[in-house]
Design an enzyme around this catalytic site. Structure first.
Site, PDB file in Angstrom:
ATOM      1  CG  HIS A 260     -29.900 -13.081  -6.501  1.00  0.00           C
ATOM      2  ND1 HIS A 260     -30.538 -12.526  -5.424  1.00  0.00           N
ATOM      3  CD2 HIS A 260     -29.357 -14.243  -6.052  1.00  0.00           C
ATOM      4  CE1 HIS A 260     -30.391 -13.315  -4.361  1.00  0.00           C
ATOM      5  NE2 HIS A 260     -29.661 -14.373  -4.741  1.00  0.00           N
TER       6      HIS A 260
ATOM      7  CD  GLU B 292     -42.427 -14.537  -1.254  1.00  0.00           C
ATOM      8  OE1 GLU B 292     -42.332 -13.791  -0.256  1.00  0.00           O
ATOM      9  OE2 GLU B 292     -42.719 -14.111  -2.397  1.00  0.00           O
TER      10      GLU B 292
ATOM     11  CD  GLN C 217     -26.796 -17.400  -7.743  1.00  0.00           C
ATOM     12  OE1 GLN C 217     -27.605 -16.569  -8.148  1.00  0.00           O
ATOM     13  NE2 GLN C 217     -26.704 -17.718  -6.461  1.00  0.00           N
TER      14      GLN C 217
ATOM     15  CE1 TYR D 127     -28.572 -17.085   2.194  1.00  0.00           C
ATOM     16  CE2 TYR D 127     -28.420 -14.907   1.202  1.00  0.00           C
ATOM     17  CZ  TYR D 127     -28.871 -16.216   1.160  1.00  0.00           C
ATOM     18  OH  TYR D 127     -29.630 -16.646   0.098  1.00  0.00           O
TER      19      TYR D 127
ATOM     20  CE1 TYR E  13     -47.738 -11.730  -6.534  1.00  0.00           C
ATOM     21  CE2 TYR E  13     -47.074 -10.016  -8.074  1.00  0.00           C
ATOM     22  CZ  TYR E  13     -47.965 -11.003  -7.684  1.00  0.00           C
ATOM     23  OH  TYR E  13     -49.087 -11.238  -8.438  1.00  0.00           O
TER      24      TYR E  13
END
Length: 371
Positions: free
Chosen positions: A146, A240, A84, A261, A250
């Site tokens: 991430h 979200e 990523q 997972y 949050y």
């Protein structure tokens, strides 16, 4: 539909693939803008009508006069391109037409030490120069996932940047001594504004604006409502949409609607004192990516609605907003049959969709007759 490069071809398609609001959906045409892109990640509109398309592999491509220019933008800094990791976003300075500054977010480093970086550069339409690193997330990590990396300017010209939790370091999202799992706020030189919520607090990073996030792949400021909207991936479920306010927690990973997972529970809590509830959450996950709030005249039925790209869902999710609250949802453009990486509202009032993958495309959504 197969996009045709450079062709002024519009394909009339059904107004919605599914959803309870199909009767309110306008007819539309999908017009190919550019194809053959290598994992396109984000789209930015230039004042001259051209577009910048970011490729995760570390290139910025220019679409000018309806054509994808053959050579990528020069001077882009090296990126850590793995899984990523890569080049995420390019954002114009609020005074771009005077100073020609752009801001890049990307993964930098190596397999053992990498993180989210923001660099400011001068852009002459073909090449970046005078690069200055203005933010590095700390600590570095050893996971190629991430990163966050979405950016948005506030009306006071401060810059918001999302930083993901690094996947294996999710507990750090609740700690204020690091940038992982945070939305950070800096000025255009990379300094932490004095009115940031944790500025001056011992043991806290002064750049932190909000915390308790997982992997935030959508961020926008709406100048009509004055709200900052953010969305983030959950694990298996628990995606979200949040309204971000300074200093708020949050919840990740203390509260979540998702499971790990492995099938294990991440937390027994979906709410906890002192932690914010999402505006909206999705279980099972749609894997949200890219974000826009439509303000324009071409699709009056969509005015004020949120649009989210769905990687796993392979559609664009419209969130019908009324008086600041979500009142319904609809799946759009599922007939494309591909992952959606970004969705943006153009200055021309059209909706633009970026498809994911080794042969990604930019598509323009125009009003058209309902089939």
């Amino acid at each position: 539909m197969r996009a045709l490069a450079g062709a002024a071809i519009a394909v009339a398609l059904l107004g919605a693939s599914s959803g309870s609001y199909a009767q309110d959906t306008p007819g539309y045409n999908i017009v190919p803008v550019a194809e053959g892109l290598d994992h396109p990640w984000s789209l930015t509109f230039m004042p001259d009508g051209s577009m910048l398309v970011v490729e995760l592999s570390g290139h910025i491509r220019v679409v000018r006069d309806g054509e994808l220019t053959p050579d990528p933008v020069g001077g882009v800094p090296p990126v850590y391109f793995e899984s990523q990791g890569g080049l995420f976003d390019v954002l114009l300075d609020p005074d771009f037409e005077e100073n020609n500054f752009v801001y890049l977010s990307y993964a930098h480093g190596n397999p053992d030490n990498n993180g989210t970086r923001v660099t400011r550069a001068h852009f002459d339409g073909a090449t970046l120069s005078d690069l200055k690193v203005i933010f590095d997330a700390v600590p570095t990590k050893d996971t190629p996932v991430h990163y966050g990396g979405r950016m948005a300017f506030l009306p006071d010209d401060t810059l918001l940047v999302t930083v993901g939790d690094g996947f294996d370091y999710r507990e750090e999202a609740q700690k204020l001594d690091n940038h992982l799992g945070k939305v950070i706020r800096i000025d255009r030189n990379g300094n932490a504004p004095e009115d940031n919520p944790f500025a001056g607090q011992e043991g806290a990073r002064p750049e932190i604006w909000s915390y308790g996030h997982r992997n935030q792949q959508g961020l926008l400021y709406d100048d009509v409502s004055g709200r900052v909207y953010e969305h983030e991936h959950g694990a298996q479920g628990g995606d979200e949409i949040n309204i971000i306010e300074p200093g708020k927690n949050y919840g990740w990973p203390v509260i979540t609607w998702g499971i790990d997972y492995s099938g294990a529970r991440i937390s027994p809590y979906t709410e906890y004192e002192g932690m914010e509830q999402p505006l909206l959450h999705w279980t099972p996950s749609i894997a949200p990516a890219g974000f826009t709030l439509y303000r324009g005249n071409l699709f009056p039925q969509w005015e004020g609605d949120l649009f989210v790209g769905a990687l796993a869902g392979q559609h664009v999710r419209r969130v019908d907003m009324e008086n600041g609250d979500p009142v319904g949802q609809e799946e759009l453009f599922g007939e494309l049959g591909t992952r959606i990486r970004d969705v943006r509202t153009g200055p021309d009032g059209y909706l633009y969709v970026v498809t994911d993958g080794e042969d990604g495309s930019v598509l323009r959504i125009e009003p058209g007759k309902q089939s």
